[in-house]
Design a protein around this motif. Structure first.
Motif, PDB file in Angstrom:
ATOM      1  N   GLY A   1       0.820  -1.214   0.000  1.00  0.00           N
ATOM      2  CA  GLY A   1       0.000   0.000   0.000  1.00  0.00           C
ATOM      3  C   GLY A   1       0.854   1.263   0.000  1.00  0.00           C
ATOM      4  N   GLU A   2       0.578   2.195   0.928  1.00  0.00           N
ATOM      5  CA  GLU A   2       1.312   3.457   1.001  1.00  0.00           C
ATOM      6  C   GLU A   2       2.761   3.253   1.424  1.00  0.00           C
ATOM      7  OE1 GLU A   2      -0.761   6.115   3.550  1.00  0.00           O
ATOM      8  OE2 GLU A   2      -2.495   6.340   2.220  1.00  0.00           O
TER       9      GLU A   2
ATOM     10  N   THR B   1      -4.636  -9.653  -8.861  1.00  0.00           N
ATOM     11  CA  THR B   1      -5.475  -8.597  -8.285  1.00  0.00           C
ATOM     12  C   THR B   1      -4.806  -7.984  -7.065  1.00  0.00           C
ATOM     13  OG1 THR B   1      -7.477  -9.717  -9.066  1.00  0.00           O
ATOM     14  CG2 THR B   1      -7.753  -8.083  -7.336  1.00  0.00           C
ATOM     15  N   PHE B   2      -4.234  -8.828  -6.226  1.00  0.00           N
ATOM     16  CA  PHE B   2      -3.524  -8.362  -5.030  1.00  0.00           C
ATOM     17  C   PHE B   2      -2.365  -7.452  -5.417  1.00  0.00           C
ATOM     18  CE2 PHE B   2      -0.067  -9.369  -1.878  1.00  0.00           C
ATOM     19  CZ  PHE B   2      -0.587  -8.580  -0.849  1.00  0.00           C
ATOM     20  N   PHE B   3      -1.527  -7.889  -6.358  1.00  0.00           N
ATOM     21  CA  PHE B   3      -0.400  -7.072  -6.788  1.00  0.00           C
ATOM     22  C   PHE B   3      -0.875  -5.776  -7.438  1.00  0.00           C
ATOM     23  CE2 PHE B   3       2.300 -11.148  -7.303  1.00  0.00           C
ATOM     24  CZ  PHE B   3       2.710 -11.061  -5.981  1.00  0.00           C
ATOM     25  N   PHE B   4      -1.928  -5.859  -8.257  1.00  0.00           N
ATOM     26  CA  PHE B   4      -2.456  -4.690  -8.956  1.00  0.00           C
ATOM     27  C   PHE B   4      -2.940  -3.627  -7.967  1.00  0.00           C
ATOM     28  CE2 PHE B   4      -6.200  -2.542 -10.887  1.00  0.00           C
ATOM     29  CZ  PHE B   4      -5.566  -1.891 -11.932  1.00  0.00           C
ATOM     30  N   ARG B   5      -3.568  -4.057  -6.890  1.00  0.00           N
ATOM     31  CA  ARG B   5      -4.162  -3.099  -5.959  1.00  0.00           C
ATOM     32  C   ARG B   5      -3.188  -2.583  -4.902  1.00  0.00           C
ATOM     33  NH1 ARG B   5     -10.369  -5.298  -4.943  1.00  0.00           N
ATOM     34  NH2 ARG B   5     -10.918  -5.412  -7.162  1.00  0.00           N
ATOM     35  N   TYR B   6      -2.251  -3.407  -4.473  1.00  0.00           N
ATOM     36  CA  TYR B   6      -1.442  -3.046  -3.320  1.00  0.00           C
ATOM     37  C   TYR B   6       0.064  -2.987  -3.586  1.00  0.00           C
ATOM     38  CZ  TYR B   6      -5.856  -4.126  -1.057  1.00  0.00           C
ATOM     39  OH  TYR B   6      -7.180  -4.159  -0.702  1.00  0.00           O
ATOM     40  N   MET B   7       0.524  -3.533  -4.732  1.00  0.00           N
ATOM     41  CA  MET B   7       1.971  -3.537  -5.035  1.00  0.00           C
ATOM     42  C   MET B   7       2.148  -3.315  -6.541  1.00  0.00           C
ATOM     43  SD  MET B   7       2.824  -6.958  -2.745  1.00  0.00           S
ATOM     44  CE  MET B   7       4.413  -6.609  -1.993  1.00  0.00           C
TER      45      MET B   7
ATOM     46  N   VAL C   1       6.726  -9.315 -12.437  1.00  0.00           N
ATOM     47  CA  VAL C   1       5.768 -10.397 -12.199  1.00  0.00           C
ATOM     48  C   VAL C   1       5.630 -11.283 -13.441  1.00  0.00           C
ATOM     49  CG1 VAL C   1       3.404 -10.988 -11.533  1.00  0.00           C
ATOM     50  CG2 VAL C   1       4.506  -8.963 -10.553  1.00  0.00           C
ATOM     51  N   TYR C   2       5.716 -12.591 -13.211  1.00  0.00           N
ATOM     52  CA  TYR C   2       5.623 -13.572 -14.292  1.00  0.00           C
ATOM     53  C   TYR C   2       4.672 -14.699 -13.889  1.00  0.00           C
ATOM     54  CZ  TYR C   2       9.906 -11.407 -16.116  1.00  0.00           C
ATOM     55  OH  TYR C   2      10.823 -10.520 -16.601  1.00  0.00           O
ATOM     56  N   ILE C   3       4.157 -15.391 -14.895  1.00  0.00           N
ATOM     57  CA  ILE C   3       3.345 -16.591 -14.666  1.00  0.00           C
ATOM     58  C   ILE C   3       4.056 -17.763 -15.327  1.00  0.00           C
ATOM     59  CG2 ILE C   3       1.170 -17.761 -15.189  1.00  0.00           C
ATOM     60  CD1 ILE C   3      -0.203 -15.045 -14.950  1.00  0.00           C
ATOM     61  N   ALA C   4       4.355 -18.788 -14.528  1.00  0.00           N
ATOM     62  CA  ALA C   4       4.991 -19.989 -15.066  1.00  0.00           C
ATOM     63  C   ALA C   4       3.986 -20.772 -15.900  1.00  0.00           C
ATOM     64  CB  ALA C   4       5.517 -20.859 -13.922  1.00  0.00           C
TER      65      ALA C   4
ATOM     66  N   VAL D   1      -7.329  -6.605 -16.388  1.00  0.00           N
ATOM     67  CA  VAL D   1      -8.347  -7.599 -16.762  1.00  0.00           C
ATOM     68  C   VAL D   1      -8.627  -8.533 -15.593  1.00  0.00           C
ATOM     69  CG1 VAL D   1      -8.834  -9.576 -18.248  1.00  0.00           C
ATOM     70  CG2 VAL D   1      -7.832  -7.509 -19.222  1.00  0.00           C
ATOM     71  N   ALA D   2      -7.568  -8.981 -14.907  1.00  0.00           N
ATOM     72  CA  ALA D   2      -7.740  -9.846 -13.745  1.00  0.00           C
ATOM     73  C   ALA D   2      -8.546  -9.152 -12.664  1.00  0.00           C
ATOM     74  CB  ALA D   2      -6.371 -10.269 -13.187  1.00  0.00           C
ATOM     75  N   ASP D   3      -8.242  -7.881 -12.433  1.00  0.00           N
ATOM     76  CA  ASP D   3      -8.947  -7.108 -11.416  1.00  0.00           C
ATOM     77  C   ASP D   3     -10.426  -6.968 -11.757  1.00  0.00           C
ATOM     78  OD1 ASP D   3      -8.811  -5.210  -9.036  1.00  0.00           O
ATOM     79  OD2 ASP D   3      -9.634  -3.878 -10.574  1.00  0.00           O
ATOM     80  N   GLU D   4     -10.719  -6.682 -13.027  1.00  0.00           N
ATOM     81  CA  GLU D   4     -12.108  -6.549 -13.465  1.00  0.00           C
ATOM     82  C   GLU D   4     -12.848  -7.879 -13.338  1.00  0.00           C
ATOM     83  OE1 GLU D   4     -14.648  -5.073 -17.392  1.00  0.00           O
ATOM     84  OE2 GLU D   4     -12.533  -5.558 -17.579  1.00  0.00           O
ATOM     85  N   THR D   5     -12.184  -8.963 -13.772  1.00  0.00           N
ATOM     86  CA  THR D   5     -12.790 -10.292 -13.659  1.00  0.00           C
ATOM     87  C   THR D   5     -13.069 -10.636 -12.215  1.00  0.00           C
ATOM     88  OG1 THR D   5     -11.590 -11.019 -15.638  1.00  0.00           O
ATOM     89  CG2 THR D   5     -12.472 -12.739 -14.205  1.00  0.00           C
ATOM     90  N   PHE D   6     -12.106 -10.325 -11.357  1.00  0.00           N
ATOM     91  CA  PHE D   6     -12.270 -10.634  -9.931  1.00  0.00           C
ATOM     92  C   PHE D   6     -13.438  -9.858  -9.334  1.00  0.00           C
ATOM     93  CE2 PHE D   6     -11.125 -11.162  -5.525  1.00  0.00           C
ATOM     94  CZ  PHE D   6     -10.580 -12.430  -5.506  1.00  0.00           C
TER      95      PHE D   6
END
Length: 225
Positions: free
Chosen positions: A72-73, A104-110, A119-122, A193-198
């Motif tokens: 966050g801050e 979503t967590f990373f998008f909103r807080y980090m 950030v990567y997806i295996a 997109v992930a945030d919107e879907t969530f």
């Protein structure tokens, strides 16, 4: 399970779904520069949680602590302990859900983790195709069919339902070895997109969720019931 190297630019951390897969990842990794953080079960529903609950959640606290940046801050990208943060989950619906939660967590807080390309997806394989002493891994149905054609049929096909089905050596050579692995870098648009879907799937409004399910149900594959 931390790595030996302490220079952030030379390290990566895998956020791994499940204890069994985490065990294989610990045994199969390159301990010099790869850290492993197993994550048990579904993360907190971020859509319905206040920031104080997110920070105190037992599923997400280890992630925040391991990355070292704060949240966050208080987030400070200069304190990031690993150059690559890799989400490694099963290639199924539950795995996709965990990816969506983490993005979503990373998008909103980090968010700077994403905007600065950390950030990567295996991408674990879906199949192992064998014939005699020959074998190859396939990451899609099309690739599986191409290998079968190349091997001229009569192949043994193993469908991986989860990371835990792979032994440490297989997990390394298919998903963690920089020479052979496939990873997708996450961009801000992906996280949006992930945030919107969530928000649609986990929010309090029923109608958008019903419309989303009706629109996308025909695309569902590999559903474990």
């Amino acid at each position: 399970a931390d790595c030996l190297e302490k220079t952030p630019e030379m390290t990566e951390i895998y956020l791994v779904e499940g204890d069994s897969a985490g065990g294989s990842a610990k045994l199969g990794r390159e301990v010099r520069y790869q850290a492993i953080l197993p994550m048990w079960g579904k993360c907190l529903n971020i859509e319905k949680a206040r920031l104080d609950r997110v920070i105190g959640n037992d599923k997400l606290t280890p992630v925040v602590s391991a990355l070292g940046t704060g949240i966050g801050e208080d987030f400070d990208i200069s304190k990031l302990r690993y150059d690559k943060v890799v989400i490694m989950s099963d290639a199924d619906v539950d795995g996709a859900h965990i990816q969506t939660l983490m993005l979503t967590f990373f998008f909103r807080y980090m968010r700077d983790l994403i905007t600065e390309g950390h950030v990567y997806i295996a991408c674990p394989p879906l199949y192992k195709v064998s014939k005699g002493k020959k074998f190859a891994y396939a990451f899609s149905d099309e690739e599986r069919d191409a290998i079968i054609t190349e091997y001229e049929g009569n192949c043994d096909i193993q469908r991986y339902k989860g990371l835990g089905e792979m032994d440490p050596e297989q997990l390394w050579e298919t998903t963690m070895d920089p020479k052979t692995r496939i990873m997708k870098r996450v961009y801000l648009e992906d996280a949006m997109v992930a945030d919107e879907t969530f928000s649609i799937l986990m929010g309090d409004k029923v109608e958008p969720r019903r419309e989303f399910i009706e629109k996308n149900a025909k695309y569902v594959q590999n559903l474990d019931v």
